[in-house]
Motif scaffolding. Structure first.
Motif, mmCIF file in Angstrom:
data_model
loop_
_atom_site.group_PDB
_atom_site.id
_atom_site.type_symbol
_atom_site.label_atom_id
_atom_site.label_comp_id
_atom_site.label_asym_id
_atom_site.label_seq_id
_atom_site.Cartn_x
_atom_site.Cartn_y
_atom_site.Cartn_z
ATOM 1 N N ILE A 15 11.226 -3.259 -7.312
ATOM 2 C CA ILE A 15 10.973 -3.091 -5.879
ATOM 3 C C ILE A 15 11.728 -1.858 -5.393
ATOM 4 N N TYR B 205 7.101 4.034 -7.477
ATOM 5 C CA TYR B 205 6.735 2.883 -8.306
ATOM 6 C C TYR B 205 6.287 3.295 -9.711
ATOM 7 N N ARG C 60 6.673 -6.071 0.341
ATOM 8 C CA ARG C 60 6.782 -6.055 -1.122
ATOM 9 C C ARG C 60 7.747 -7.117 -1.650
#
Length: 665
Positions: A619, A167, A636
């Motif tokens: 994502i 991320y 998520r």
């Protein structure tokens, strides 16, 4: 890779374990009967009898490890602390390279806990849709690095670091160096099916100087209850070959191709087709640890494979000879010494669990009960590769095929090769030696005509360049780093055009040619108006060359000869219907949305070729190359009915963006 495991526990296993616990020495008087005993009882019987096995010859002795649960001074390293059989061995043939580890069956299940082999640190983690998939590199205090590949997830602490890196960088494929310490026996990671293959564990052991070690030799549990099998033999002399089937070999005979009386004392070279299985049913043929040959009582050849330097992986071409039916059971192991006739020989073959097969044989002009066996798969044209040499299937002379040899000017050297050579597999080197000026073989099956193009190489040459100009095409090739150690005949390169209903392509031979450099092929732009693709020999799928040049010619290079096609593909990948399933994170099953990906030719080069967003929020996406699915962590994702966008860039640089509505669970 299909994985099946026995769960029966035999009475012999229990009794032997009880004897060991009581401090007594157990002796089995009965023979080890693979058919009458269950898998574990048979394994323990072998261990009790010193790893020997009865077969059609004498029991062989082994100098190798017997790494089974019983009969060890110290317990072997069991990655799962539960029984798991080998499905692939160290040193196994993987086309252009050796298999540098061992594979364990996990009974088609993901999430098996894997425990640390020793005290050490998680030195590196890599994630990819291909190759090793999710892989953990664990450096032990011994100095060795243990590699665990195809994982579903890592320990909770490690998975947290993986997702943090994904991320922060907005990349699906990442590399991290966690430096997290573990004690021997700690939960390290969890088995899976990422990368390639069905659920299993690939385990490697590496040294600091980049050598691969057999995990079986390094103390890993290697459950294997079946001794190696020797299926066939091939004796070569210059440009001739004679094959010997299992039935004849079992009677102690290997056929020689030498027929002339004045050459009867000449030695031949022999390759043996060998496979090892760990258990019934025999589904995953493996390689072997040791092959030794004795002439009378003198050892004349020995190969023991417990260590393979990563820099020497191409050496596989000197030892395992490529054959067109390479996806059938067993590999052709080349014995790099001459075999004089009129001698008695013995071959000993040992697997990585210490099981040994021994056969005695002599070399004769004719073997009783010698039968034919399969020598090709998926092969439409009569040009094939066998024993790493190009060959012509003149057995087709019996089914309306005709063959003629021509020189470079188109003059006929032989109008009917079927009258010159026996109707069987014949090396092109034999035809080149008989007709030195031959550059073409024209053949017909009565309905269509085609041409095989061939060139004779200089013996001992380390490189070769060859250009063919015909009415319809111009193709040039260059091979560097040739060794050709296993060919004492006339070395030849050849290719032909394969005409099919769906796609025409060029076949280049010999596949598996021994060279340590590159094969460079260029096709003129008129012929190759679209990008170049290569054919996977066992998958039968086409793959685009990721690096190729274009202009007056299209050129690409590989480390082996392949079949080549030009394909004009304009279609990007498409998405199938999304559905809910699960994925494993930190060893725990979590809801996951899975979305199938469909394409015919141009696949996805890596996980970073996929971008998933919910609005502006990135994502993480895991791409499973088998069975071609995008996997998204459910926690998520936005709520049911909301939308996400998925952008895909394939290997042909086609880009497509799709909107996906989150379905209900």
């Amino acid at each position: 890779m299909r994985n099946i495991s026995y769960k029966l526990i035999g009475t012999a296993r229990k009794a032997f374990a009880l004897c060991l616990c009581a401090g007594f020495t157990a002796t089995f008087a009965e023979e080890c009967d693979e058919k009458m005993m269950d898998a574990f009882a048979y394994e323990d019987c072998l261990a009790a009898n010193g790893g020997q096995i009865d077969n059609d010859a004498k029991k062989g002795k082994t100098d190798g490890p017997r790494l089974t649960i019983l009969g060890q001074k110290t317990d072997p390293y069991n990655p799962f602390k539960r029984d798991a059989y080998l499905t692939s061995s160290f040193g196994e043939n993987r086309g252009t390279r050796y298999h540098m580890g061992i594979d364990y069956s996990t009974q088609m299940e993901e999430g098996w806990v894997i425990y640390a082999p020793e005290d050490g640190i998680a030195s590196e983690i890599k994630t990819s849709p291909y190759g090793y998939g999710k892989a953990l590199y664990f450096k032990g205090n011994s100095g060795k690095t243990w590699v665990f590949a195809h994982q579903s997830s890592f320990s909770a602490q490690l998975d947290e670091l993986v997702y943090k890196k994904m991320y922060s960088t907005k990349k699906n494929d990442i590399v991290i160096s966690p430096k997290v310490a573990f004690k021997k026996g700690d939960t390290l990671t969890f088995a899976g099916s990422t990368g390639i293959g069905n659920p299993h564990l690939h385990l490697e052991v590496r040294t600091a100087d980049n050598k691969g070690l057999s995990p079986c030799k390094e103390g890993a549990l290697c459950l294997d209850t079946i001794a190696p099998q020797i299926f066939a033999a091939a004796a070569t002399y210059k440009d001739d070959v004679a094959f010997t089937s299992t039935e004849a070999l079992d009677k102690g005979c290997i056929a020689t191709p030498i027929k002339n009386t004045f050459e009867n004392d000449a030695p031949v070279h022999i390759a043996f087709k060998i496979a090892d299985y760990s258990r019934e049913p025999k589904e995953n043929p493996m390689s072997i640890r040791r092959l030794e040959v004795f002439r009378y009582d003198e050892k004349m050849f020995s190969k023991v494979q417990d260590t393979i330097p990563f820099s020497k992986q191409l050496r596989i071409r000197d030892e395992l000879l490529w054959a067109e039916e390479a996806d059938t059971a067993g590999d052709w192991h080349y014995v790099n010494v001459p075999f004089p006739p009129q001698s008695e020989y013995r071959i000993e073959v040992e697997d990585y669990a210490g099981n040994v097969t021994t056969k005695k044989f002599s070399i004769r002009s004719h073997c009783k009960d010698n039968s034919e066996f399969q020598k090709q798969n998926f092969q439409k044209t009569p040009l094939i590769t066998y024993l790493s040499r190009p060959a012509l299937d003149l057995g087709r002379c019996d089914s309306s095929f005709t063959f003629a040899a021509l020189d470079k000017n188109g003059n006929t050297l032989s109008e009917n090769l079927c009258k010159v050579f026996p109707h069987k597999l014949t090396f092109l080197g034999k035809i080149a030696a008989t007709f030195p000026a031959a550059t073409k073989i024209a053949y017909s099956n009565g309905n269509s005509e085609n041409t095989i193009y061939m060139t004779t190489l200089n013996k001992g040459a380390s490189s070769a360049s060859w250009t063919v100009k015909d009415e319809d095409f111009e193709i040039s090739q260059k091979v560097t780093g040739m060794a050709v150690r296993t060919n004492d005949g006339t070395p030849v390169l050849a290719f032909t055009k394969n005409i099919t209903d769906s796609l025409n392509f060029y076949e280049f031979h010999p596949k598996g040619l021994q060279f340590t450099g590159k094969w460079e092929v260029c096709i003129d732009a008129h012929t190759a108006q679209a990008p170049l693709y290569w054919l996977g020999e066992t998958s039968r799928n086409w793959f685009i060359f990721s690096k190729q040049t274009s202009g007056k010619k299209r050129c690409a290079s590989m480390n082996e000869l392949r079949d080549i096609a030009t394909i004009d593909n304009q279609d990007p990948p498409t998405l199938g219907f999304p559905y809910w399933d699960n994925m494993i994170i930190g060893g725990l099953h979590q809801p996951a949305l899975k979305i199938p990906v469909n394409f015919k030719y141009d696949g996805i080069s890596d996980g970073n070729s996929i971008t998933v967003k919910s609005g502006k929020n990135w994502i993480a996406a895991e791409y499973d190359s088998e069975p071609r699915e995008i996997i998204l962590e459910g926690a998520r994702l936005p709520d049911e009915g909301e939308k996400i966008t998925i952008q895909i860039v394939d290997e042909g640089r086609h880009k497509a963006t799709y909107t996906v509505t989150i379905p209900g669970m």
